[in-house]
Design a protein around this motif. Structure first.
Motif, PDB file in Angstrom:
ATOM      1  N   TRP A  39       0.997  -1.019  -0.070  1.00  0.00           N
ATOM      2  CA  TRP A  39      -0.355   0.072   0.162  1.00  0.00           C
ATOM      3  C   TRP A  39       0.760   1.055   0.100  1.00  0.00           C
ATOM      4  O   TRP A  39       1.711   0.910   0.761  1.00  0.00           O
ATOM      5  N   CYS A  44      -2.898   7.402  -1.637  1.00  0.00           N
ATOM      6  CA  CYS A  44      -4.151   6.569  -1.633  1.00  0.00           C
ATOM      7  C   CYS A  44      -4.802   7.753  -0.987  1.00  0.00           C
ATOM      8  O   CYS A  44      -4.159   8.679  -0.644  1.00  0.00           O
ATOM      9  N   LYS A  45      -6.252   7.464  -1.521  1.00  0.00           N
ATOM     10  CA  LYS A  45      -7.019   8.395  -1.189  1.00  0.00           C
ATOM     11  C   LYS A  45      -8.159   8.588  -0.063  1.00  0.00           C
ATOM     12  O   LYS A  45      -8.895   9.264  -0.370  1.00  0.00           O
ATOM     13  N   SER A  46      -7.532   6.986   0.013  1.00  0.00           N
ATOM     14  CA  SER A  46      -9.086   6.907   1.317  1.00  0.00           C
ATOM     15  C   SER A  46     -10.192   6.190   0.628  1.00  0.00           C
ATOM     16  O   SER A  46     -10.989   7.065   1.688  1.00  0.00           O
ATOM     17  N   CYS A  47     -10.569   6.534  -0.439  1.00  0.00           N
ATOM     18  CA  CYS A  47     -11.879   5.513  -1.135  1.00  0.00           C
ATOM     19  C   CYS A  47     -13.196   5.160  -0.147  1.00  0.00           C
ATOM     20  O   CYS A  47     -13.739   4.585   0.003  1.00  0.00           O
ATOM     21  N   LEU A  48     -11.582   4.056   0.365  1.00  0.00           N
ATOM     22  CA  LEU A  48     -12.130   3.083   1.067  1.00  0.00           C
ATOM     23  C   LEU A  48     -12.536   1.535   0.318  1.00  0.00           C
ATOM     24  O   LEU A  48     -13.737   0.610   0.775  1.00  0.00           O
ATOM     25  N   PHE A  49     -12.778   1.583  -1.651  1.00  0.00           N
ATOM     26  CA  PHE A  49     -13.355   0.658  -1.996  1.00  0.00           C
ATOM     27  C   PHE A  49     -12.629  -0.658  -2.038  1.00  0.00           C
ATOM     28  O   PHE A  49     -13.387  -1.668  -1.688  1.00  0.00           O
ATOM     29  N   CYS A  50     -11.068  -0.613  -0.974  1.00  0.00           N
ATOM     30  CA  CYS A  50     -10.503  -1.385  -1.100  1.00  0.00           C
ATOM     31  C   CYS A  50     -11.211  -2.748   0.218  1.00  0.00           C
ATOM     32  O   CYS A  50     -11.390  -3.714   0.826  1.00  0.00           O
ATOM     33  N   MET A  66      -7.871   5.092   5.533  1.00  0.00           N
ATOM     34  CA  MET A  66      -7.291   3.883   5.813  1.00  0.00           C
ATOM     35  C   MET A  66      -5.776   4.313   5.842  1.00  0.00           C
ATOM     36  O   MET A  66      -5.582   4.786   5.983  1.00  0.00           O
ATOM     37  N   CYS A  84      -8.931  -0.624  -6.414  1.00  0.00           N
ATOM     38  CA  CYS A  84      -8.276   0.331  -6.820  1.00  0.00           C
ATOM     39  C   CYS A  84      -8.058   1.391  -7.859  1.00  0.00           C
ATOM     40  O   CYS A  84      -7.711   0.667  -8.420  1.00  0.00           O
ATOM     41  N   PRO A  85      -9.206   2.281  -7.465  1.00  0.00           N
ATOM     42  CA  PRO A  85      -9.061   3.359  -8.802  1.00  0.00           C
ATOM     43  C   PRO A  85      -7.616   3.361  -9.845  1.00  0.00           C
ATOM     44  O   PRO A  85      -6.944   4.059  -9.169  1.00  0.00           O
ATOM     45  N   ILE A  88      -5.283   6.328  -9.052  1.00  0.00           N
ATOM     46  CA  ILE A  88      -5.009   5.851  -8.169  1.00  0.00           C
ATOM     47  C   ILE A  88      -3.814   5.010  -8.266  1.00  0.00           C
ATOM     48  O   ILE A  88      -2.091   5.358  -7.529  1.00  0.00           O
ATOM     49  N   ALA A  90      -2.941   2.439  -5.752  1.00  0.00           N
ATOM     50  CA  ALA A  90      -2.115   2.857  -4.419  1.00  0.00           C
ATOM     51  C   ALA A  90      -1.855   1.757  -3.951  1.00  0.00           C
ATOM     52  O   ALA A  90      -1.095   1.498  -3.387  1.00  0.00           O
ATOM     53  N   ILE A  91      -2.065   0.462  -4.642  1.00  0.00           N
ATOM     54  CA  ILE A  91      -1.740  -0.912  -3.823  1.00  0.00           C
ATOM     55  C   ILE A  91      -1.054  -1.738  -5.342  1.00  0.00           C
ATOM     56  O   ILE A  91      -1.593  -2.118  -6.710  1.00  0.00           O
TER      57      ILE A  91
HETATM   58  S1  SF4 Z   1      -8.528   1.813  -2.641  1.00  0.00           S
HETATM   59 FE1  SF4 Z   1      -7.167   2.324  -2.903  1.00  0.00          FE
HETATM   60  S2  SF4 Z   1      -7.184   4.643  -2.534  1.00  0.00           S
HETATM   61 FE2  SF4 Z   1      -9.193   3.463  -2.008  1.00  0.00          FE
HETATM   62  S3  SF4 Z   1      -8.964   3.576  -0.133  1.00  0.00           S
HETATM   63 FE3  SF4 Z   1      -7.907   1.358  -1.009  1.00  0.00          FE
HETATM   64  S4  SF4 Z   1      -6.328   2.074  -1.620  1.00  0.00           S
HETATM   65 FE4  SF4 Z   1      -6.701   3.963  -0.749  1.00  0.00          FE
END
Ligand code: SF4
Ligand code: SF4
Lengths: 97, 392
Positions: A39, A44-50, A66, A84-85, A88, A90-91
């Motif tokens: 990660w 990371c934008k902390s959209c919390l999709f993950c 996150m 993760c979009p 972004i 991020a992962i």
């Molecule tokens: S999906 Fe990506 S951007 Fe969104 S919270 Fe998880 S790691 Fe962060």
């Protein structure tokens, strides 16, 4: 009743019962993982999709942000990295050593 | 009060015993020749003479599954089946045992397909000998009834499921004179059921049937195996209490004119009755013959068997099923293995008989004793395994 680690057979509750709730947390399943999600806190934008999609509740959050991945339980399925979009990203997944 | 005898078939008797036991839940699916047991019992439910919740399922697999669910909820649970029905319950039988649920099942012995056949042999329950259930065989209607009443107490004390078997048609549909225990005395004898656990106990939540890997499965199985060994102590205690109260004495094995017998047979179920007639006739002519009847097959009473047969010279184990293993029947293999304990042991041969309901009569049993006496005299057995009553 707490089951002692590596209890001998006479000490175990009858019929394999687990006489308390929420014990899955103590069962470290992370060692099954062959690929590890990495990660990137900066991206990371902390959209919390993950967090929503992780099948093992292994995305850790605090105050709606996150904060990392619970490697004790993450099985390395990679769903978080897929969800993760893309903009972004991020992962990323890397092979376990 | 004088004894009250009634004329009943095995199935009627098992249904009457179930009425007296008045289980909380019965889940079942019909199969010949066991159908009547639950059919008659269902009438008791419909008439309101029992308080049982009756669950009519779509298969035996579901019947046993429903029994497991109800028993895990803390209910006193019964069902009944036979043959293919028992086979369809297979995976659930192991689960009932592993979960230590004292489900009580009158099982009517019938052979297994193929070829399809509805008559008696012991293939069904012998196939289920390693599923972790206590197994008790019955010689006649009276014994089947007594075994079933005792079974409730045995199962609940051992915390293991139990099947009480009757020979299909021979006992299940044969009418005999038998003595029923008054309802109230059965209620008193079996007592109130106190389950080891109940999923309805919301104050003490727990998980039942959790996955168990390499780290604990072996320990849990070891504990279950110990429970079966413990049952060896529980069964005679219950049998003794039953005998003291109702006057009929039972044990894991029954010895018939065995103490001074030189040649003997070992049988299970209704054949014992036929064999007793043959033995009496031969004894009158001076032949030193006897019999050991195995009532409890699981847990396997090997100490009792070894003790009872230690002075016999030649023994024939009569199996009403074949292991299809190239070495005869399952009872033979286990008895022979038990007798290896002795330094001087009897010569042991096997007779597989009665497959698919083939009749076993006095002459056939007598022919076995004739063979055994010949073996005793010559010291030689021509065959280790013989098929008794087959055309060859
Ligand atoms: S999906 Fe990506 S951007 Fe969104 S919270 Fe998880 S790691 Fe962060
Ligand atoms: S790899 Fe799979 S298990 Fe691990 S955090 Fe991502 S989604 Fe969850």
């Amino acid at each position: 009743m707490k089951i002692k680690h590596e209890a001998i057979w006479r000490e175990l509750p009858i019929a394999g019962l687990i006489p308390e709730g929420g014990t899955a947390q103590e069962y470290k399943t992370g060692d099954w993982r062959s690929r590890r999600p990495i990660w990137d806190k900066e991206k990371c934008k902390s959209c919390l999709f993950c967090w929503v999609y992780c099948p093992d509740s292994s995305v850790l959050i605090q105050d709606k942000k996150m904060i990392g991945i619970d490697y004790d339980h993450c099985k390395g399925c990679g769903i978080c990295s897929q969800i993760c979009p893309p903009k972004i990203g991020a992962i990323s997944m890397v092979d376990e050593g | 009060m004088g004894k009250k005898f009634v004329a009943k078939t095995g199935n009627e008797t098992m249904a009457e015993a179930m009425r007296q036991i008045n289980p909380d839940v019965v889940a079942a699916y019909p199969i010949t020749p066991a159908t009547e047991i639950v059919q008659i019992f269902a009438q008791f439910v419909a008439d309101g003479v029992v308080n049982t919740e009756f669950v009519a399922t779509e298969s035996e697999h579901s019947a046993m599954s429903a029994c497991i669910g109800a028993a895990a909820a803390g209910a006193r649970v019964m069902t009944s089946t036979s043959s293919q029905g028992l086979a369809l319950m297979w995976e659930m039988l192991y689960i009932a045992a592993g979960l230590r649920l004292p489900i009580v099942m009158p099982e009517v012995n019938r052979t297994l397909s193929s070829p399809i056949n509805i008559h008696c042999d012991h293939s069904d329950t012998m196939g289920a000998r390693d599923v972790g259930w206590i197994q008790i065989f019955s010689e006649n209607v009276q014994e089947a009834y007594d075994n079933l009443i005792q079974a409730v107490v045995i199962a609940e004390e051992a915390k293991l499921p139990i099947m009480v078997t009757t020979d299909g048609f021979i006992i299940s549909h044969g009418m005999e004179s038998m003595e029923m225990i008054p309802d109230k005395e059965v209620t008193d004898f079996i007592g109130e059921y106190k389950p080891a656990y109940s999923v309805l106990d919301v104050d003490n939540p727990f998980t039942v049937g959790a996955i168990d890997f390499t780290d604990y499965y072996f320990e849990h199985k070891r504990a279950q195996i110990e429970a079966m060994s413990e049952a060896k102590k529980i069964i005679p205690q219950v049998q003794q209490r039953f005998g003291e109260r109702f006057g009929r004495k039972y044990a894991a094995i029954e010895e018939y004119r065995l103490s001074d017998a030189e040649v003997a047979i070992l049988v299970l179920g209704s054949t014992a009755g036929t064999a007793k007639v043959v033995i009496d006739e031969l004894r009158e002519k001076g032949h030193p013959v006897g019999m050991l009847k195995l009532r409890v097959f699981r847990p396997f009473p090997f100490e009792e068997i070894v003790r009872a047969l230690s002075s016999v010279k030649v023994l024939a184990v009569l199996d009403r099923s074949d292991g299809v293993a190239g070495i005869g029947g399952p009872v033979f293999s286990e008895v022979r293995s038990a007798m290896y304990e002795l330094d001087i042991r009897p010569r042991i041969v096997n007779y597989v008989y009665g497959l698919g309901g083939r009749n076993i009569d006095l002459a056939l049993i007598q022919s076995v004793f004739t063979d055994l006496e010949k073996i005793a005299k010559t010291g030689k057995a021509e065959k280790m395994v013989s098929y008794l009553g087959v055309r060859e």
